[in-house]
Write a protein that holds these residues in place. Sequence first.
Motif, PDB file in Angstrom:
ATOM      1  N   THR A 192     -13.064  26.404  -3.828  1.00  0.00           N
ATOM      2  CA  THR A 192     -12.011  25.715  -3.091  1.00  0.00           C
ATOM      3  C   THR A 192     -11.243  24.814  -4.049  1.00  0.00           C
ATOM      4  O   THR A 192     -11.736  24.452  -5.128  1.00  0.00           O
ATOM      5  N   LEU A 193     -10.052  24.424  -3.640  1.00  0.00           N
ATOM      6  CA  LEU A 193      -9.264  23.496  -4.432  1.00  0.00           C
ATOM      7  C   LEU A 193     -10.002  22.171  -4.588  1.00  0.00           C
ATOM      8  O   LEU A 193     -10.021  21.576  -5.677  1.00  0.00           O
ATOM      9  N   GLN A 194     -10.634  21.716  -3.516  1.00  0.00           N
ATOM     10  CA  GLN A 194     -11.360  20.443  -3.588  1.00  0.00           C
ATOM     11  C   GLN A 194     -12.521  20.527  -4.562  1.00  0.00           C
ATOM     12  O   GLN A 194     -12.788  19.573  -5.309  1.00  0.00           O
ATOM     13  N   GLU A 195     -13.214  21.658  -4.586  1.00  0.00           N
ATOM     14  CA  GLU A 195     -14.307  21.828  -5.548  1.00  0.00           C
ATOM     15  C   GLU A 195     -13.791  21.723  -6.977  1.00  0.00           C
ATOM     16  O   GLU A 195     -14.425  21.078  -7.835  1.00  0.00           O
ATOM     17  N   MET A 196     -12.653  22.335  -7.239  1.00  0.00           N
ATOM     18  CA  MET A 196     -12.084  22.271  -8.585  1.00  0.00           C
ATOM     19  C   MET A 196     -11.681  20.844  -8.951  1.00  0.00           C
ATOM     20  O   MET A 196     -11.914  20.385 -10.070  1.00  0.00           O
ATOM     21  N   LYS A 197     -11.090  20.132  -8.023  1.00  0.00           N
ATOM     22  CA  LYS A 197     -10.726  18.737  -8.281  1.00  0.00           C
ATOM     23  C   LYS A 197     -11.969  17.913  -8.616  1.00  0.00           C
ATOM     24  O   LYS A 197     -11.968  17.111  -9.554  1.00  0.00           O
ATOM     25  N   ASP A 198     -13.031  18.118  -7.841  1.00  0.00           N
ATOM     26  CA  ASP A 198     -14.270  17.373  -8.056  1.00  0.00           C
ATOM     27  C   ASP A 198     -14.891  17.707  -9.406  1.00  0.00           C
ATOM     28  O   ASP A 198     -15.421  16.824 -10.103  1.00  0.00           O
ATOM     29  N   LEU A 199     -14.832  18.980  -9.807  1.00  0.00           N
ATOM     30  CA  LEU A 199     -15.401  19.394 -11.085  1.00  0.00           C
ATOM     31  C   LEU A 199     -14.626  18.797 -12.260  1.00  0.00           C
ATOM     32  O   LEU A 199     -15.218  18.390 -13.263  1.00  0.00           O
ATOM     33  N   VAL A 200     -13.301  18.767 -12.140  1.00  0.00           N
ATOM     34  CA  VAL A 200     -12.482  18.149 -13.190  1.00  0.00           C
ATOM     35  C   VAL A 200     -12.877  16.693 -13.368  1.00  0.00           C
ATOM     36  O   VAL A 200     -13.090  16.211 -14.492  1.00  0.00           O
ATOM     37  N   THR A 201     -13.000  15.969 -12.261  1.00  0.00           N
ATOM     38  CA  THR A 201     -13.365  14.555 -12.319  1.00  0.00           C
ATOM     39  C   THR A 201     -14.773  14.367 -12.879  1.00  0.00           C
ATOM     40  O   THR A 201     -15.007  13.493 -13.723  1.00  0.00           O
TER      41      THR A 201
END
Length: 257
Positions: free
Chosen positions: A214-223
Amino acid sequence: MQEAYSNFAACYDELMDNIPYDEWFAYLQSLLKENKIEDGIVAELGCGTGNITELMAQAGFDMIGIDNSDAMLDIANAKKAQNQSSSLYLLQDMREFELYGTVKAVISLCDSINYITDISDLLQVFKLVNNYLDPKGIFIFDFHPRYYYKEIVADATIAEDRDDISFIWDNFYDEDEDINELALSLFVKENTDGNKEAQLYRKYQELHLQRGYTLQEMKDLVTASGMELVATYDAFTHDEATEECERIYIIARECGK
């Protein structure tokens, strides 16, 4: 089933001739320029046969292409020789890639990131990217979100018949595991020494696995990797990405090791 991109490598460019690489490169270059990256060393993860890598090299970037397929890199190196470029191609797994120093930017296109099917492995990839970026260096990657696999290609069969080669993609999306299985069957015409009556085709099979993040998963992984999230775009636009996009570009920035 063979390892992904083993037999497919030899005919990858022929079958992917519908991809407008020049347009994809122009979009990528514009994103790099917006983030003040116009020259210097850039590494590409999952570079494949070097289509984007060589376009970047022609634009003046010092390119490092990384891929875990020997067969794909053989073709990339042939393009390097033809273009007389200075690109460096490395046979490495992006989950444990190593560079000699830091780079201005890291890129990863053509949904290469989706081939990392374990979320902890993907976090490791992002941490390595952060480690090898110059201070304030830029990471740009694209991916297909879960929506694409679940709603667009799930259980779809894609086939194309050409004179010398044909292929069949059979897709199966496992919702419990968020994994899309792409079973590829290739039919490649054999050399029959000019005998027009002998129409012989050799069949090859490969299995490709991609995870629908998901987009949210990718955002969380970047952070979680230590990078700063800069932007998320619906592919080839500057529109804010949503979970219902088919392809998403993410831009992240190094902000401390």
